[in-house]
Enzyme design. Sequence first.
Site, short mmCIF file in Angstrom:
data_model
loop_
_atom_site.label_atom_id
_atom_site.label_comp_id
_atom_site.label_asym_id
_atom_site.label_seq_id
_atom_site.Cartn_x
_atom_site.Cartn_y
_atom_site.Cartn_z
N GLU A 199 -2.77 7.86 -4.39
CA GLU A 199 -3.22 7.37 -5.70
C GLU A 199 -4.71 7.60 -5.93
O GLU A 199 -5.48 7.56 -4.96
CB GLU A 199 -2.86 5.88 -5.88
CG GLU A 199 -3.59 4.93 -4.96
CD GLU A 199 -3.15 3.48 -5.18
OE1 GLU A 199 -1.99 3.16 -4.92
OE2 GLU A 199 -4.00 2.68 -5.59
N ARG A 222 0.86 -1.18 0.00
CA ARG A 222 0.00 0.00 0.00
C ARG A 222 0.89 1.23 0.00
O ARG A 222 1.97 1.23 0.62
CB ARG A 222 -0.90 0.03 1.24
CG ARG A 222 -2.16 -0.83 1.11
CD ARG A 222 -3.11 -0.29 0.04
NE ARG A 222 -4.30 -1.11 -0.13
CZ ARG A 222 -4.43 -2.10 -1.02
NH1 ARG A 222 -3.41 -2.42 -1.81
NH2 ARG A 222 -5.57 -2.76 -1.13
N HIS A 257 -1.09 0.50 -10.00
CA HIS A 257 -1.78 -0.48 -9.13
C HIS A 257 -2.31 -1.68 -9.94
O HIS A 257 -3.52 -1.92 -10.00
CB HIS A 257 -2.93 0.20 -8.37
CG HIS A 257 -3.32 -0.54 -7.10
ND1 HIS A 257 -3.74 0.09 -5.95
CD2 HIS A 257 -3.34 -1.86 -6.82
CE1 HIS A 257 -4.02 -0.81 -5.02
NE2 HIS A 257 -3.78 -2.01 -5.53
C1 8YV Z 1 -6.93 -4.87 -5.90
C2 8YV Z 1 -5.17 -4.88 -4.09
O1 8YV Z 1 -7.01 -4.81 -7.28
O2 8YV Z 1 -6.36 -6.75 -3.32
C3 8YV Z 1 -5.76 -5.74 -3.04
O3 8YV Z 1 -5.58 -5.40 -1.87
O4 8YV Z 1 -4.42 -4.03 -3.82
C4 8YV Z 1 -5.49 -5.02 -5.53
O5 8YV Z 1 -5.02 -6.24 -5.94
C5 8YV Z 1 -7.65 -3.70 -5.35
O6 8YV Z 1 -7.40 -3.48 -4.02
C6 8YV Z 1 -9.12 -3.90 -5.55
O7 8YV Z 1 -9.91 -3.27 -4.60
#
Ligand code: 8YV
Length: 323
Positions: A271, A242, A289
């Site tokens: 982001e 993150r 992302h």
């Molecule tokens: C997702 C991600 O695409 O799963 C997660 O925590 O960071 C990503 O793979 C995104 O968060 C979808 O909400």
Amino acid sequence: MAKPRILVTRRWPEAVEARLSEEFDTVLNTADRPLSLSDFRAALTEYDAVLPTVTDRLGPEALEVARPRTRILANYGVGYSHIDMDHAARHGMRVTNTPDVLSECTADLAMTLLLMAARRAGEGEREVRAGRWTGWRPTHLVGTKVSGKVLGIVGFGRIGREMARRAHHGFGMEVIVHNRSAVDPRILAQYGARQADSIDALLPQCDFVSLHCPGGTANRHLIDARRLNLMRADAYLINTARGEVVEESALLQALAFDTIAGAALDVFEGEPAVNPAMRDYDNLVMLPHLGSATREAREAMGFRVLDNLRDFFEGRDPRDRVN
Ligand code: 8YV
């Protein structure tokens, strides 16, 4: 009995949207526009379930609703630091996520970033596209060898382990891990990995450091100026976790003054806004992302949300409850 009314906050893979629409009284976001704060607050009073993604900022303000109808936030994604868990709990809302099904693809992308940074793939691609390539020469875009080097993994959950598997078994890398709780030596042995007592102890030993811990306030700026200083000058930092885990201003300082060799980011502090200064750093690789962005993972994530909803509305404990 009436079907539960559910809101899908973004466009999802077609096959999952179709199934959701069959099984529930489903409202889709066909325009794929991110919900505003007021849209979200209204949704909480109108739907039994809301299915958010990382682009829904569900902080205290969004969840400050007097009598919500929503009983479950079935998140699409494994990370849920965008949801204020205290507020969700105060409303008695169940929160679920989608672990496992994206671990391999996210680790694949972390390895992509690691290779791109080490082998200067972004710089090379930009050069060819701009018509600036003047031809082969022994000193052209010389990078760093990856095979056999030392990889430090911060956060040894499902994705961290998949990263270790790729690095150790695919690239013969030596793996050192640090995890919040100690890791069973039998698990470490599967990846030829050893454990560092602290992040501070891990950082100076690594050629590459890859972050796989959760985000949220507990890990905000876990990698700050002091810790960046503990990294070697020839080392690279990879972040697919993150954005908030890395203090971006400190990272830019480190890149500007070459106190580390480079970095590769799939996630950013604000982001989708990216600090414009970051575009000037050639020793920084940036992707938007994409961690779980494969057809296979995105469909599996959707079906995993569906499993959680079925469990919840049929009176069972959802398999992926996080509260
Ligand atoms: C997702 C991600 O695409 O799963 C997660 O925590 O960071 C990503 O793979 C995104 O968060 C979808 O909400």
